[in-house]
Design a protein around this motif. Structure first.
Motif, PDB file in Angstrom:
ATOM      1  N   VAL A  37     -58.911 -23.838 -25.278  1.00  0.00           N
ATOM      2  CA  VAL A  37     -58.020 -22.951 -26.008  1.00  0.00           C
ATOM      3  C   VAL A  37     -57.369 -21.999 -25.026  1.00  0.00           C
ATOM      4  CG1 VAL A  37     -57.825 -21.235 -27.837  1.00  0.00           C
ATOM      5  CG2 VAL A  37     -59.519 -23.072 -28.030  1.00  0.00           C
ATOM      6  N   TRP A  38     -56.100 -22.225 -24.772  1.00  0.00           N
ATOM      7  CA  TRP A  38     -55.333 -21.246 -24.020  1.00  0.00           C
ATOM      8  C   TRP A  38     -54.382 -20.574 -24.995  1.00  0.00           C
ATOM      9  CZ3 TRP A  38     -49.857 -21.272 -22.587  1.00  0.00           C
ATOM     10  CH2 TRP A  38     -49.497 -20.046 -22.005  1.00  0.00           C
ATOM     11  N   LEU A  39     -54.505 -19.285 -25.090  1.00  0.00           N
ATOM     12  CA  LEU A  39     -53.645 -18.494 -25.973  1.00  0.00           C
ATOM     13  C   LEU A  39     -52.668 -17.694 -25.139  1.00  0.00           C
ATOM     14  CD1 LEU A  39     -56.436 -17.106 -28.312  1.00  0.00           C
ATOM     15  CD2 LEU A  39     -54.868 -19.004 -28.788  1.00  0.00           C
ATOM     16  N   SER A  40     -51.403 -17.785 -25.501  1.00  0.00           N
ATOM     17  CA  SER A  40     -50.428 -16.933 -24.821  1.00  0.00           C
ATOM     18  C   SER A  40     -50.365 -15.569 -25.508  1.00  0.00           C
ATOM     19  CB  SER A  40     -49.054 -17.596 -24.836  1.00  0.00           C
ATOM     20  OG  SER A  40     -48.529 -17.587 -26.138  1.00  0.00           O
ATOM     21  N   MET A  92     -59.476 -31.618 -24.879  1.00  0.00           N
ATOM     22  CA  MET A  92     -58.265 -31.601 -25.689  1.00  0.00           C
ATOM     23  C   MET A  92     -57.619 -30.214 -25.595  1.00  0.00           C
ATOM     24  SD  MET A  92     -58.277 -34.650 -27.073  1.00  0.00           S
ATOM     25  CE  MET A  92     -57.043 -34.501 -28.385  1.00  0.00           C
ATOM     26  N   ASN A  93     -56.290 -30.174 -25.621  1.00  0.00           N
ATOM     27  CA  ASN A  93     -55.581 -28.902 -25.528  1.00  0.00           C
ATOM     28  C   ASN A  93     -54.743 -28.663 -26.777  1.00  0.00           C
ATOM     29  OD1 ASN A  93     -55.856 -28.159 -22.415  1.00  0.00           O
ATOM     30  ND2 ASN A  93     -55.581 -30.369 -22.614  1.00  0.00           N
ATOM     31  N   ILE A 119     -51.994 -31.511 -27.818  1.00  0.00           N
ATOM     32  CA  ILE A 119     -51.517 -31.729 -29.186  1.00  0.00           C
ATOM     33  C   ILE A 119     -50.591 -30.574 -29.551  1.00  0.00           C
ATOM     34  CG2 ILE A 119     -52.227 -32.021 -31.612  1.00  0.00           C
ATOM     35  CD1 ILE A 119     -53.197 -34.272 -29.683  1.00  0.00           C
ATOM     36  N   PRO A 120     -49.409 -30.821 -30.072  1.00  0.00           N
ATOM     37  CA  PRO A 120     -48.942 -32.027 -30.748  1.00  0.00           C
ATOM     38  C   PRO A 120     -48.179 -33.004 -29.862  1.00  0.00           C
ATOM     39  CG  PRO A 120     -47.395 -30.268 -31.142  1.00  0.00           C
ATOM     40  CD  PRO A 120     -48.487 -29.704 -30.271  1.00  0.00           C
ATOM     41  N   TRP A 121     -48.081 -32.759 -28.564  1.00  0.00           N
ATOM     42  CA  TRP A 121     -47.245 -33.673 -27.783  1.00  0.00           C
ATOM     43  C   TRP A 121     -47.787 -35.091 -27.713  1.00  0.00           C
ATOM     44  CZ3 TRP A 121     -47.028 -29.604 -23.262  1.00  0.00           C
ATOM     45  CH2 TRP A 121     -46.209 -28.523 -23.668  1.00  0.00           C
ATOM     46  N   ASP A 122     -49.108 -35.224 -27.852  1.00  0.00           N
ATOM     47  CA  ASP A 122     -49.732 -36.530 -27.599  1.00  0.00           C
ATOM     48  C   ASP A 122     -50.516 -37.068 -28.793  1.00  0.00           C
ATOM     49  OD1 ASP A 122     -48.938 -36.354 -24.825  1.00  0.00           O
ATOM     50  OD2 ASP A 122     -50.617 -35.007 -24.492  1.00  0.00           O
TER      51      ASP A 122
END
Lengths: 424, 424, 424, 424
Positions: D172-175, D120-121, D95-98
């Motif tokens: 949750v992947w945080l850059s 969910m990502n 999300i938000p791509w999908d």
């Protein structure tokens, strides 16, 4: 061999004029110079007993001369360093290499040299003559309870020696691990190690700390059972409040951000101590600050910031120790260089404009954050470090005086050319 | 937006007193200060046209404002930098991003800003709209001769643009390589690349140089066809005397000793130029000197030593260029910081006591060798760098003046907040 | 201790049924099985004399028992290996550890065990008792001509021993380098080394090869004077056509693409030989194929492809040697495992469908390229390797037979528990 | 485009004979073959929605054709994969791509393709059009509470979408991190991140898990705020029992021992899920098993051992997902290859003789430990994996059938050549 007060005074008086000029020039722009000098004067870095002889690699060792052949001579060496820089007022002993014959004599000798006893080090990475069980396949991780018990007992014995001498910390570095996939059940190795550490921990006097040192690899080349800060922190958390992580700068995978690790361990209240050295490839054990001096500064920057945030005393809050191997330099010269590099990094960290940095960080002003750190790193703070020495009665230029007094030549005279110190 | 002379003079006159004091203090101990200042004043670092906009990663880009939208605006930006520091007097163009509409106009504009045209850069790592063949599987290495020819033709076109502008060098960076084992026949890829380079080389004007840049990885993640200095040297040797290796500091495997590479390439007469930046992990393209300033100094130490040994002119002997990506800082501020870090490293390298170092090396006096290098690295040489700027009519504190003059705010005013510069 | 023919026959006859079934099953889908088996049978991997004892690290060594205490016993050990696998028919000697008392006796002993003499190894990384000059600061790179001469003379002496024994290659591995910035002038170190190598090269018999081995780091921790393939190739090219590069799998920086290096060296006609082992962190000297078996296959894939492209004989075209350190395994068992892993990788490389791979590469069909390589890597080729052994009179399962025959227990019986072999 | 049952049956019937022969041959020596096949049949690997289009690097992207332009088409693509291998029965949305237009329609479509909704990502590493605050300087770590709140709200919105679709986990992947020393106060960044995660955690439905993914570097190049497993574990421990660590194979420093990390996280009950891919240098996002297949096996070896020790169900105990970038291959082909490599590694891990391994470990029989692991790794288990597919109604050779049915050509026909899927 002793360095006499008059020799230091002679040396200083010749350099005093130039020193004072540089100090004055520098101090114009540093209002807090006095405070920094005081902190520098109080800061002491322990010297490990095994770093006084020429070190080697698995490919060989090229000994120098005049190396200390006994604990007494090792203490004499550190006494020389301390006389020269007044920043090396502690010794870190390694058992079984440094078992004292007589505690009182050794304590008296330490007092004579102005030395205290820093963290004690145990050794379960080598087999000693007459030892019942071998550590070939590990010590505290070992599948055989008897081997683990032997390692535990040894550590408890090390604590006993330390108690007699007035030390208050035990550093446990385990080479335990595996060299091949499948060799170990990682989980059982962890649990055996934890159980063993718990038994040692139970024997720890109430005022003692236990430092759990981690290392990514070597001498095991596939896995290490206390392999990174995350694992060390797991052990230390499970052990209890007297257990801490010890960070050795050379014990990381390539490109690790050590300063971030330091900051987080301080945040968790679990940073216990430091082994200073420098490295390009692995546990190279080079002179502190000789390869990546900016990294050393960044680490001190985190240390100062983090300790101040917790109200920790800079001198006593953590255990500070050098852990290096001197393969191609005179060990005493190398140690003087390491101490100097550490003091410089500490001085620079003390000078960081924290208020400005906090503001710049709060504004995401990245260019300014960099400017602030580099401003102090680029400042030549050596006059402050020298002044701290001067006030403590040490030499303005320790290495220069070491050479002028022909310390090494004297030690060779006294001890011979072919002595070999115990160590790595 | 232009920085006017009176603005610089105002700035300098306010800082002049403090600057002069620091310079005087420093010069007492540096007999060769004047010579160093002269060399610093002559030293120019080219700015790549693509570094003037905010850079990004594959995860995204966070643009700033007021970015240059045309070649003319890029030159204006570099003109601003050069006015501020008088050390950025060259631009390195990237084709097709910077194809001039009218050569004479562009040359006139360059003259106006005091800029010359440094090495030209070709691009065969991206597909351009309307391009006949794709570079998805490489350009000069490609299995299909038609693709290789397209890449060759493009490079020859780049040379033609450069000739018109008065450049005299072509930098060839190829992203060619493979992402999976088996994808390439390494030998054929090398030979195709060599053949393609030879065709470009044949079109090189007699006074031109060709720089063959190497890179360990990215955007290909298994192999790169010009992957290290050894491969670049092989190509350059086979190509001929106008071909050289170009070293980008971020293009190495972890822990590589770049200063040794530099020294050997100079020894072979095959070092052509430099891309400055800094990195912790890979081709991070960070500000020069922001991560490993000591390494930057050690590299300059080899450059100065090696160029002097060959009697090469420091300014014109090699191609000096920044190649960085500015993801979280204002690009112009970042470039000012990079140039400052480079000048400091260069100044320190000029100050190394080479006679003493040679002697210490001849005696294997390792501790002394280290002392000699660290003596200059620890010296605060910023007053020398600032003095060189002052004499050239630039600002004592370029970054400070940049902010005070609100350069970025002015550029946003002029160009808008939403412009996006071409680049990486 | 000898392994008798009847013991092997017994072993094989018990396993024969199962083996034949597996071989038959496999051969259905492999038309070229016979050809592969023949090539496997011809392939021989030299065993270094120093790998027969337990190895150690700078932290200590945990010896096993029954280690060979003389050259004769080392040859006996390799004879045992060769009897078990018929793939270890050569010994690589290290001087001064293996200086023969009597050449004829040693040659006779070799003949008895079916062994030939592979590349000779010199040692200028350690000081020997009674040596005039120390190698503490390097050997062929040394600033003092007398030290360089000593190193040259030693290498020439090694050649002399080799000539007597029928060897035809000299491997020069130099630990020369530096541990601190400034210690070396890289250029002079290179030139001294080159000059020294040239003097040794001049003494090389006309049918001999010289292998110049490179290594990224250790025992020097800042720079190595033959540090990577690029440097080795520079030396070898300047020396002449008898000089070649030798690749040791553990001597690279992290993440290096060794298979590409191999391919390019073959392309240049300058790949001379190989030291097999495996590593996760550095020169870990682990069992071949124990950490990255796919990499080992990819390297063999390049070797087979490149040698075939040049019409080189697989067996004699390059020097094949194991160079490992056995710290936690029985050295003979470890060597059996290494040889097995090497033979498997070689067999897989022989089975790659080159025609299909060439086609897929020509079409940039990357997924298919990967499929082709993984098809053979995933195939269980052990029956082919075992069949090659069977036909040569060796054991179907060498390690199993080694244990069943209690070889180590017998060696301990014969030689004692406390012997320590010379080596690393 | 759909793959019809008769097409699969046709394909299988042609290959059935050879397959059965190979399976029979293999099964002779594998008594537990049936059990392994059952487990393989049950094992499902989620496909991330962003992996279905051609990926790129910061240097560009070379799109293929027929890429999915909507969530519906992405699900169609995964439906194709699942029809071919019956092992890809889940989709992981970004999300938000999908963001679905209509949940019921999407759920119905999923059911039609046999797909469930995996983790969910969320995305706080890019700015979306119209977003109030920028993530240029981080999201959950941000110095500005408003930015953190925006990131928290976005994650809660992602949970909401997931609840509607029947997902039960949030990754949750945080850059978040920094690119320059000084940019961040590491401690405050950690604490801000923790506080933000706690707010998201509070919104987690009771049956949900939160996966905290770590990454060593990129897109930040100095520090990452969830940078290694130790940091992730710290967060997960402080968050609570629904929080877990997620391991992505490409997110480590060079030479990290990932299998040990996996084992320890399982021991702590804190391993949540996996992102499969392969890498040579960094987060290269290559096909699983394409670079280090033995490492993949060793990881599965720990997973199987550790999950069995805890009585965890292999299929549902952890979240299994591919996370790769397909820059030079057809994404669907690449995903088929990744799934195949994962299934092979899983099958090999299931075949490890654990009893024998435990015994060998208990005896420190290192050579035997290695033999046991390599015995199964060298076994060609592909017939077992194919049989599991066959029984599930999928294709014996999915990639072969994909090509034979001209799936990509059909998709291009349907969707056009120039579509570009959202993703990296």
């Amino acid at each position: 061999m002793r360095v006499e007060k008059y020799q230091i005074d002679d040396h200083n008086s010749q350099l005093q004029g130039k020193h004072q000029r540089k100090l004055d020039n520098l101090s114009v722009d540093i209002p807090q110079a006095e405070e920094v000098i005081s902190k520098l004067a109080a800061f002491q870095i322990a010297i490990p007993s095994w770093a006084l002889g020429t070190g080697g690699t698995r490919f060989g060792r090229f000994s120098g001369g005049g190396e200390p052949g006994s604990l007494e001579e090792k203490m004499e060496d550190i006494g020389l360093l301390h006389a020269l820089n007044q920043s090396s007022g502690a010794i870190s002993l390694h058992i079984p290499w440094d078992i004292p014959q007589n505690y009182q004599d050794i304590k008296a000798l330490a007092a004579q040299h102005g030395l205290s006893f820093d963290a004690m080090n145990s050794n379960t990475f080598q087999d000693q003559a007459g030892q019942a069980h071998s550590y070939k396949f590990g010590s505290m991780q070992h599948v055989d309870k008897a081997v683990r018990k032997q390692a535990v007992d040894h550590n408890i014995e090390v604590i006993r020696h330390g108690v007699e001498l007035g030390s208050d910390a035990l550093t446990v570095w385990l080479s335990d691990g595996s060299s091949f996939p499948g060799q170990l059940n990682f989980r059982k190795a962890f649990q055996n190690t934890l159980e063993s550490l718990q038994e040692v921990y139970a024997a720890l006097p109430s005022n003692w700390k236990m430092f759990v040192e981690y290392k990514a690899f070597e001498p095991n080349f596939y896995s290490t059972t206390v392999g990174d800060w995350g694992q060390s922190l797991l052990y230390a958390s499970k052990l209890g409040e007297k257990a801490y992580t010890l960070v050795d700068l050379g014990h990381h995978l390539p490109n690790a951000n050590i300063e971030q690790i330091v900051s987080l361990l301080l945040m968790e209240g679990k940073l216990g101590g430091f082994h200073f050295n420098d490295s390009k490839y692995g546990d190279d054990d080079l002179t502190a600050g000789s390869i990546k001096p900016y990294q050393l500064f960044l680490i001190f920057n985190e240390l100062v910031e983090g300790m101040d945030a917790k109200g920790m005393d800079h001198t006593t809050g953590l255990g500070w120790m050098i852990d290096a191997s001197h393969n191609v330099k005179d060990p005493l010269e190398d140690l003087l260089q390491s101490v100097e590099a550490i003091m410089i990094a500490y001085a620079q960290a003390l000078l960081v404009d924290r208020k400005a940095l906090n503001e710049a960080q709060a504004q995401n002003d990245v260019a300014r954050c960099q400017e602030i750190l580099q401003e102090t790193f680029r400042t030549d703070v050596r006059p402050l470090v020298a002044e701290a020495r001067l006030r403590g009665g040490a030499a303005l230029q320790p290495l220069e005086l070491f050479r002028k007094l022909k310390v090494r030549e004297n030690l060779i005279q006294e001890r011979g050319l072919k002595t070999v110190a115990t160590g790595l």
